[in-house]
Design a protein around this motif. Structure first.
Motif, PDB file in Angstrom:
ATOM      1  N   HIS A 223       0.847  -1.210   0.000  1.00 13.05           N
ATOM      2  CA  HIS A 223       0.000   0.000   0.000  1.00 13.05           C
ATOM      3  C   HIS A 223       0.877   1.255   0.000  1.00 13.05           C
ATOM      4  CE1 HIS A 223      -3.125   2.862   1.201  1.00 13.05           C
ATOM      5  NE2 HIS A 223      -2.288   3.273   2.140  1.00 13.05           N
ATOM      6  N   PHE A 224       1.937   1.249   0.811  1.00 11.07           N
ATOM      7  CA  PHE A 224       2.811   2.437   0.879  1.00 11.07           C
ATOM      8  C   PHE A 224       3.615   2.602  -0.410  1.00 11.07           C
ATOM      9  CE2 PHE A 224       1.714   3.965   4.873  1.00 11.07           C
ATOM     10  CZ  PHE A 224       1.668   2.944   5.813  1.00 11.07           C
ATOM     11  N   THR A 239      -0.587  -6.796  -7.710  1.00 10.96           N
ATOM     12  CA  THR A 239       0.540  -6.776  -8.655  1.00 10.96           C
ATOM     13  C   THR A 239       1.818  -6.340  -7.949  1.00 10.96           C
ATOM     14  OG1 THR A 239      -1.048  -6.133 -10.367  1.00 10.96           O
ATOM     15  CG2 THR A 239       1.295  -5.856 -10.889  1.00 10.96           C
ATOM     16  N   ILE A 240       1.685  -5.318  -7.105  1.00  5.67           N
ATOM     17  CA  ILE A 240       2.844  -4.801  -6.365  1.00  5.67           C
ATOM     18  C   ILE A 240       3.392  -5.883  -5.420  1.00  5.67           C
ATOM     19  CG2 ILE A 240       3.592  -3.100  -4.655  1.00  5.67           C
ATOM     20  CD1 ILE A 240       1.469  -1.186  -5.888  1.00  5.67           C
ATOM     21  N   LEU A 241       2.484  -6.590  -4.744  1.00  2.00           N
ATOM     22  CA  LEU A 241       2.912  -7.629  -3.797  1.00  2.00           C
ATOM     23  C   LEU A 241       3.706  -8.723  -4.507  1.00  2.00           C
ATOM     24  CD1 LEU A 241       2.778  -8.827  -0.891  1.00  2.00           C
ATOM     25  CD2 LEU A 241       0.688 -10.027  -1.620  1.00  2.00           C
ATOM     26  N   LYS A 257      -1.816 -11.480  10.854  1.00  2.00           N
ATOM     27  CA  LYS A 257      -1.890 -10.051  10.555  1.00  2.00           C
ATOM     28  C   LYS A 257      -2.583  -9.853   9.222  1.00  2.00           C
ATOM     29  CE  LYS A 257       1.526 -10.475  13.688  1.00  2.00           C
ATOM     30  NZ  LYS A 257       1.888 -11.793  14.290  1.00  2.00           N
ATOM     31  N   ASP A 258      -1.797  -9.571   8.166  1.00  2.00           N
ATOM     32  CA  ASP A 258      -2.407  -9.275   6.851  1.00  2.00           C
ATOM     33  C   ASP A 258      -3.472 -10.293   6.440  1.00  2.00           C
ATOM     34  OD1 ASP A 258       0.369  -7.903   4.837  1.00  2.00           O
ATOM     35  OD2 ASP A 258      -1.083  -6.945   6.194  1.00  2.00           O
ATOM     36  N   VAL A 310      -5.584  -8.634  -0.275  1.00  3.45           N
ATOM     37  CA  VAL A 310      -4.905  -7.901  -1.348  1.00  3.45           C
ATOM     38  C   VAL A 310      -5.868  -7.039  -2.161  1.00  3.45           C
ATOM     39  CG1 VAL A 310      -3.103  -9.657  -1.537  1.00  3.45           C
ATOM     40  CG2 VAL A 310      -5.087  -9.774  -3.049  1.00  3.45           C
ATOM     41  N   GLN A 311      -7.128  -6.973  -1.735  1.00  3.21           N
ATOM     42  CA  GLN A 311      -8.095  -6.091  -2.443  1.00  3.21           C
ATOM     43  C   GLN A 311      -7.761  -4.640  -2.108  1.00  3.21           C
ATOM     44  OE1 GLN A 311      -9.982  -7.584  -4.664  1.00  3.21           O
ATOM     45  NE2 GLN A 311      -8.977  -9.451  -3.868  1.00  3.21           N
ATOM     46  N   ASP A 312      -7.682  -3.801  -3.121  1.00  3.50           N
ATOM     47  CA  ASP A 312      -7.272  -2.401  -2.912  1.00  3.50           C
ATOM     48  C   ASP A 312      -8.164  -1.678  -1.901  1.00  3.50           C
ATOM     49  OD1 ASP A 312      -5.900  -3.188  -5.428  1.00  3.50           O
ATOM     50  OD2 ASP A 312      -5.237  -1.113  -5.352  1.00  3.50           O
ATOM     51  N   ASP A 313      -9.502  -1.855  -1.995  1.00  2.00           N
ATOM     52  CA  ASP A 313     -10.359  -1.074  -1.081  1.00  2.00           C
ATOM     53  C   ASP A 313     -10.225  -1.576   0.355  1.00  2.00           C
ATOM     54  OD1 ASP A 313     -13.603  -2.617  -1.963  1.00  2.00           O
ATOM     55  OD2 ASP A 313     -11.706  -3.449  -1.236  1.00  2.00           O
ATOM     56  N   HIS A 314      -9.900  -2.859   0.536  1.00  8.20           N
ATOM     57  CA  HIS A 314      -9.692  -3.356   1.908  1.00  8.20           C
ATOM     58  C   HIS A 314      -8.469  -2.686   2.529  1.00  8.20           C
ATOM     59  CE1 HIS A 314      -8.543  -5.835   5.317  1.00  8.20           C
ATOM     60  NE2 HIS A 314      -7.386  -6.069   4.719  1.00  8.20           N
TER      61      HIS A 314
END
Ligand SMILES: Cc1ncc(COP(=O)(O)O)c(/C=N/[C@@H](Cc2ccccc2)C(=O)O)c1O
Length: 456
Positions: A223-224, A239-241, A257-258, A310-314
């Protein structure tokens, strides 16, 4: 700008008990001024940890009903294996009951006495398992990470010069792997940039040294990267992950955690021979190689939790809630670690309580006071957590003397964040009257979990 709201609604709730100050004074004294020793029922807002405390979704709970509890070959393992391979990109997966299970196996197969393990700041359990295997942890994080007030956007970055100096000093053959965490818990949930990890990968390749990622909060790290590295601003978190993990040879993972579960973890390795060694140790320490200390239902919940994480809105909502609390405290002039991290707000106890010397445990005292003020449970992340040098027995005196307000995923509302900010502000307003603690019981390992204290 439209206001922000959670991308979910609540279906099940757990009623919370609100205690009186008198009840809390008794509870914290009985807990030896250690928030780890409080009973959950005596805690109103529990910000001790984001580990295992997140709320699962209906999709994950449905998965719990699909637990294949066969001893060997559970279909949930294959679902979990596929989910990890898809989202993290590693080839071979060894399930473990949680992160420490993976750290134990990894340390045993990769570390021999006299080895050195460079890493971007220590983590308590990770370093201990490295030491138990005869290794010595060496901090190679950038200096800014040790400065609570530095605004460096990627404080988790590795200092390539420090890493090179260590390799030149001890030799590559004494370095079984480079231990990279994304984000860095003890620095304040601070991310490492993709550019830096790529550079570490290139440096490691020239020396033939592996990189093992602590992937515990790697989605928050992604995210960062999306928010702060311009090449990635339009890329999806998933994709970033995948790219992030592709620069490493394996990972340890605390799914608590995640991955949005209450129990679970794994060790992932791309090298088949290492995987074979790890798989063999699993049957000694974690159970069989297709369940690793988890029930089938737990593996299914984690397979589904990875997909959701890994969902962006989450992840935007998750980190957004932490930023909401942190910004309120910054606006009120409360000293916290900046930039605001991914999973928690870290109060800077050195600036909050300058009248308490570090060897009288200011962060421990502040965590106890926040509980007394409002029944909010936080965690000490300072000299008590730093423990003792394994050679000399002396206390480490870390630059960072922090109290961590750790936000569980999908559990508390904005109102809880508002109340937490007000309670912290109240403690800050009355901070001058606080005095230090003395430790009256000190366990041998990871003392912060079970140590007991008294008021000076
Ligand atoms: C970056 C990172 N890597 C590995 C692990 C181990 O994973 P596991 O064995 O717990 O599953 C953890 C666990 N972090 C938890 C729980 C905890 C652990 C030690 C001291 C205090 C709290 C926390 O930060 O609250 C972690 O943060």
């Amino acid at each position: 700008r439209r206001s922000w709201a959670e991308p979910y609604k609540i279906k099940v709730v757990e009623p919370l008990k609100i205690t009186t100050r008198a009840e809390r004074e008794q509870a914290i004294a009985q807990a030896g001024y250690n928030t780890f020793l409080l009973r959950s029922e005596d805690v109103y807002i529990d910000l001790l940890t984001d580990s295992g405390t997140s709320a699962m979704s209906d999709y994950q709970w449905a998965g719990m009903m699909l637990g294949d509890e066969a001893y060997a070959g559970s279909k949930n393992f294959y679902n979990l294996e596929a989910s990890i391979q898809k989202y993290y990109g590693y080839r071979h997966i060894v399930p473990t009951h949680q992160g420490r299970g993976a750290e134990n196996i990894l340390s045993q197969i990769l570390i021999k006495p006299g080895d050195y393990i460079p890493g971007n700041m220590y983590f308590t359990t990770t370093r201990l398992h490295q030491e138990l295997a005869g290794g010595t942890f060496v901090d190679v994080i950038i200096d800014e990470a040790h400065d609570a007030q530095s605004l460096h956007p990627f404080k988790g970055n590795v200092d390539l010069q420090k890493l090179t100096d260590l390799i030149e000093r001890v030799g590559a053959e004494r370095i079984p792997y480079i231990s990279v965490a994304g984000t860095v818990n003890m620095a304040g949930g601070q991310p490492i940039s993709m550019a830096n990890l790529r550079a570490v990968h290139q440096l490691a390749q020239t020396y033939g040294i592996r990189i093992i990622l602590d992937a515990t909060r790697a989605v928050e790290n992604a995210h960062f990267i999306q928010q702060r590295e311009e090449d990635y601003s339009s890329q999806a978190i998933a994709t970033i992950l995948r790219e992030f993990c592709s620069y490493t040879d394996g990972c340890t993972m605390s799914g608590k955690k995640d991955a949005l579960v209450n129990i679970g973890g794994w060790l992932a390795l791309n090298d088949y021979n290492l995987y074979e060694e790890a798989r063999n140790l699993i049957v000694i320490y974690e159970g069989l190689h297709t369940y690793g200390g988890m029930a089938g239902r737990d593996m299914e919940a984690m397979a589904r939790g990875i997909e959701e994480s890994v969902q962006d809105d989450h992840i935007r909502a998750r980190v957004g809630q932490v930023e909401y609390l942190g910004q309120k405290l910054l606006d009120w002039g409360i000293p916290i670690v900046v930039p605001i991290g991914g999973h928690a707000i870290y109060l800077d106890a050195k600036r909050f309580l300058p009248q308490i010397p570090q060897d009288q445990f200011p962060a421990q005292r502040l965590a106890a006071e926040l509980y007394l003020e409002a029944g909010i449970r936080a965690m000490e992340r300072g000299i008590v957590s730093a423990g003792r040098n394994k050679e000399t027995g002396d206390n480490y005196y870390p630059e960072l003397e922090l109290v961590r307000l750790t936000i569980p995923r999908r559990v508390y509302t904005q109102a809880h964040m508002d109340l937490t900010a007000e309670a912290v502000e109240e403690v800050y307003h009355n901070r001058d009257r606080l005095r230090g603690l003395k430790m009256i019981y000190e366990p041998k390992y990871l003392r912060f979990f079970q140590a007991r204290f008294e008021l000076q």
